[in-house]
Design a protein around this motif. Sequence first.
Motif, mmCIF file in Angstrom:
data_model
loop_
_atom_site.group_PDB
_atom_site.id
_atom_site.type_symbol
_atom_site.label_atom_id
_atom_site.label_comp_id
_atom_site.label_asym_id
_atom_site.label_seq_id
_atom_site.Cartn_x
_atom_site.Cartn_y
_atom_site.Cartn_z
ATOM 1 N N ALA A 1 0.491 -1.062 0.124
ATOM 2 C CA ALA A 1 0.011 -0.221 -0.019
ATOM 3 C C ALA A 1 1.165 1.414 0.110
ATOM 4 O O ALA A 1 0.497 2.200 -1.277
ATOM 5 C CB ALA A 1 -1.359 -0.575 0.805
ATOM 6 N N ALA A 2 1.676 1.197 0.821
ATOM 7 C CA ALA A 2 3.015 2.312 0.491
ATOM 8 C C ALA A 2 3.708 2.800 -0.489
ATOM 9 O O ALA A 2 3.737 3.729 -1.261
ATOM 10 C CB ALA A 2 3.311 2.473 1.884
ATOM 11 N N ILE A 3 3.883 1.387 -1.396
ATOM 12 C CA ILE A 3 5.063 1.882 -2.052
ATOM 13 C C ILE A 3 3.823 2.302 -3.463
ATOM 14 O O ILE A 3 3.935 3.088 -4.253
ATOM 15 C CB ILE A 3 4.828 0.139 -3.008
ATOM 16 C CG1 ILE A 3 5.432 -0.345 -2.645
ATOM 17 C CG2 ILE A 3 5.677 0.560 -5.149
ATOM 18 C CD1 ILE A 3 6.633 -1.654 -2.088
ATOM 19 N N LEU A 4 2.371 1.429 -3.151
ATOM 20 C CA LEU A 4 1.341 2.204 -4.456
ATOM 21 C C LEU A 4 0.968 3.741 -4.159
ATOM 22 O O LEU A 4 0.908 4.763 -5.126
ATOM 23 C CB LEU A 4 0.005 1.206 -4.286
ATOM 24 C CG LEU A 4 0.435 -0.412 -5.058
ATOM 25 C CD1 LEU A 4 -0.888 -1.053 -4.240
ATOM 26 C CD2 LEU A 4 0.180 -0.151 -6.360
ATOM 27 N N ALA A 5 0.285 4.175 -2.708
ATOM 28 C CA ALA A 5 0.383 5.119 -2.516
ATOM 29 C C ALA A 5 0.880 6.404 -3.336
ATOM 30 O O ALA A 5 0.727 7.253 -3.147
ATOM 31 C CB ALA A 5 0.110 5.021 -0.707
ATOM 32 N N ALA A 6 2.483 5.807 -2.748
ATOM 33 C CA ALA A 6 3.640 7.084 -3.316
ATOM 34 C C ALA A 6 3.157 6.752 -4.918
ATOM 35 O O ALA A 6 4.059 8.447 -5.671
ATOM 36 C CB ALA A 6 4.838 6.483 -2.885
ATOM 37 N N HIS A 7 3.207 6.484 -6.352
ATOM 38 C CA HIS A 7 3.501 6.495 -6.838
ATOM 39 C C HIS A 7 1.536 6.356 -7.581
ATOM 40 O O HIS A 7 1.660 7.224 -8.840
ATOM 41 C CB HIS A 7 4.127 5.271 -7.702
ATOM 42 C CG HIS A 7 4.924 5.005 -6.961
ATOM 43 N ND1 HIS A 7 6.554 5.585 -7.635
ATOM 44 C CD2 HIS A 7 5.914 4.487 -6.608
ATOM 45 C CE1 HIS A 7 7.617 5.686 -6.979
ATOM 46 N NE2 HIS A 7 7.053 4.238 -6.374
ATOM 47 N N PHE A 8 0.707 5.963 -7.261
ATOM 48 C CA PHE A 8 0.024 5.637 -7.478
ATOM 49 C C PHE A 8 -1.424 6.269 -5.702
ATOM 50 O O PHE A 8 -2.314 5.148 -5.677
ATOM 51 C CB PHE A 8 -0.970 4.874 -8.495
ATOM 52 C CG PHE A 8 0.014 4.071 -8.815
ATOM 53 C CD1 PHE A 8 -0.278 4.622 -10.368
ATOM 54 C CD2 PHE A 8 0.662 3.225 -8.939
ATOM 55 C CE1 PHE A 8 0.899 4.672 -11.867
ATOM 56 C CE2 PHE A 8 1.989 3.090 -10.173
ATOM 57 C CZ PHE A 8 1.644 3.229 -11.108
ATOM 58 N N PRO A 9 -1.609 7.747 -5.467
ATOM 59 C CA PRO A 9 -2.850 7.881 -4.837
ATOM 60 C C PRO A 9 -3.721 8.085 -5.058
ATOM 61 O O PRO A 9 -4.508 8.015 -6.348
ATOM 62 C CB PRO A 9 -2.358 8.931 -4.598
ATOM 63 C CG PRO A 9 -1.163 9.553 -5.221
ATOM 64 C CD PRO A 9 -0.852 8.953 -6.389
ATOM 65 N N LEU A 10 -4.680 7.989 -4.316
ATOM 66 C CA LEU A 10 -5.860 7.620 -5.035
ATOM 67 C C LEU A 10 -6.398 9.190 -4.942
ATOM 68 O O LEU A 10 -6.521 10.313 -5.162
ATOM 69 C CB LEU A 10 -7.162 7.625 -3.132
ATOM 70 C CG LEU A 10 -8.439 7.178 -3.361
ATOM 71 C CD1 LEU A 10 -8.594 5.729 -3.498
ATOM 72 C CD2 LEU A 10 -9.180 7.212 -2.162
ATOM 73 N N LYS A 11 -7.104 8.590 -6.311
ATOM 74 C CA LYS A 11 -8.136 10.075 -6.999
ATOM 75 C C LYS A 11 -9.702 9.780 -7.476
ATOM 76 O O LYS A 11 -9.879 9.226 -7.493
ATOM 77 C CB LYS A 11 -7.212 9.580 -8.564
ATOM 78 C CG LYS A 11 -7.709 8.532 -9.127
ATOM 79 C CD LYS A 11 -6.923 8.428 -10.914
ATOM 80 C CE LYS A 11 -7.261 6.866 -11.240
ATOM 81 N NZ LYS A 11 -6.551 6.962 -12.127
ATOM 82 N N ALA A 12 -10.260 11.025 -7.707
ATOM 83 C CA ALA A 12 -11.221 11.156 -7.378
ATOM 84 C C ALA A 12 -12.220 10.464 -8.404
ATOM 85 O O ALA A 12 -11.462 9.915 -9.674
ATOM 86 C CB ALA A 12 -11.548 12.436 -8.087
ATOM 87 N N GLY A 13 -13.141 9.710 -7.987
ATOM 88 C CA GLY A 13 -13.768 8.381 -8.920
ATOM 89 C C GLY A 13 -13.081 7.406 -8.445
ATOM 90 O O GLY A 13 -13.681 6.469 -9.713
ATOM 91 N N ASP A 14 -12.206 7.292 -7.797
ATOM 92 C CA ASP A 14 -11.483 5.777 -8.237
ATOM 93 C C ASP A 14 -12.866 5.065 -7.238
ATOM 94 O O ASP A 14 -13.152 4.811 -6.450
ATOM 95 C CB ASP A 14 -10.682 6.495 -7.093
ATOM 96 C CG ASP A 14 -9.222 4.559 -7.077
ATOM 97 O OD1 ASP A 14 -8.769 3.956 -8.135
ATOM 98 O OD2 ASP A 14 -9.973 4.144 -6.416
ATOM 99 N N ARG A 15 -12.785 3.447 -7.638
ATOM 100 C CA ARG A 15 -13.227 2.427 -7.356
ATOM 101 C C ARG A 15 -12.863 1.094 -6.931
ATOM 102 O O ARG A 15 -11.981 1.299 -7.804
ATOM 103 C CB ARG A 15 -14.565 2.015 -8.347
ATOM 104 C CG ARG A 15 -14.070 1.253 -9.777
ATOM 105 C CD ARG A 15 -15.134 1.364 -10.989
ATOM 106 N NE ARG A 15 -14.803 0.356 -12.123
ATOM 107 C CZ ARG A 15 -14.350 -0.374 -12.999
ATOM 108 N NH1 ARG A 15 -14.630 -1.297 -11.936
ATOM 109 N NH2 ARG A 15 -13.830 -1.030 -13.594
ATOM 110 N N ASN A 16 -13.366 0.397 -6.587
ATOM 111 C CA ASN A 16 -12.455 -0.812 -6.011
ATOM 112 C C ASN A 16 -12.391 -1.669 -7.462
ATOM 113 O O ASN A 16 -13.492 -2.310 -7.199
ATOM 114 C CB ASN A 16 -12.773 -1.268 -4.839
ATOM 115 C CG ASN A 16 -12.394 -2.809 -3.749
ATOM 116 O OD1 ASN A 16 -11.416 -2.821 -4.749
ATOM 117 N ND2 ASN A 16 -13.410 -3.006 -3.419
ATOM 118 N N GLU A 17 -11.866 -1.847 -8.129
ATOM 119 C CA GLU A 17 -11.886 -3.100 -8.525
ATOM 120 C C GLU A 17 -12.196 -4.143 -8.581
ATOM 121 O O GLU A 17 -12.503 -5.031 -9.954
ATOM 122 C CB GLU A 17 -10.547 -2.784 -10.602
ATOM 123 C CG GLU A 17 -11.031 -1.133 -10.513
ATOM 124 C CD GLU A 17 -9.705 -0.289 -11.801
ATOM 125 O OE1 GLU A 17 -9.870 -0.743 -12.832
ATOM 126 O OE2 GLU A 17 -9.088 -0.454 -10.898
#
Length: 214
Positions: free
Chosen positions: A187-203
């Motif tokens: 999660a820390a790795i992902l958040a650093a490069h791909f933070p949560l964005k508007a309209g994101d959904r649980n795919e």
Amino acid sequence: MKDPAEKFLAAAERLQIEARIAEAEMRTSGEIVVMVVPSSYHYPLASMIGSSLLAILLGVAVAFFTGHESMWFFLELFGLSFIVLHELLKRIPLLKRLFVTASDMKEEVEEAAINAFYQKDINQTVDHTGILIYISLFEHHVRVIADKGINAKVDKAVWQEIVDTIVGGIKSKAQAAAIAGAVDRCAAILAAHFPLKAGDRNELGNEVIIGRGK
């Protein structure tokens, strides 16, 4: 008999990991999937080779100690022993594992993990930011596979660190905590490069997948 993959994590432990996945995905647009399988392959050749060798040794030992020198006696004993031992090897993983090479296990886990990555559609996320944590119990192997969107930005050595964390936890019988920690690290790795964005959904679902392997 209860599936080894189901015994590996108690229901409460699975819920703990699933909660961590849900928390993780509140910080990032990436997706994390945890999968546990009892085995990545059934290794039929190992059962054949192992039962043959053991049946030969048993036949020779019995013939020697009983004084039976007849070839027919040996063949009958071998045949019966082979059938029994073959069934035992199929049902007792620790015994079968003695007749599987490390290279074969590594190859089968690699193939099964990649297959799972595609079969579970982890490669289908919008930004190609899915991560699979794949744990194969028979082989004692863990594989972390990240999609191309992540791999373009993260050193491969990082995934090995996560693998080592899980393996260490399993050895100390703290697998649930280790997997939860691995999820946090992903999660820390992902958040650093791909933070949560508007309209994101649980795919992808957050459930720990208990698989059957091949």
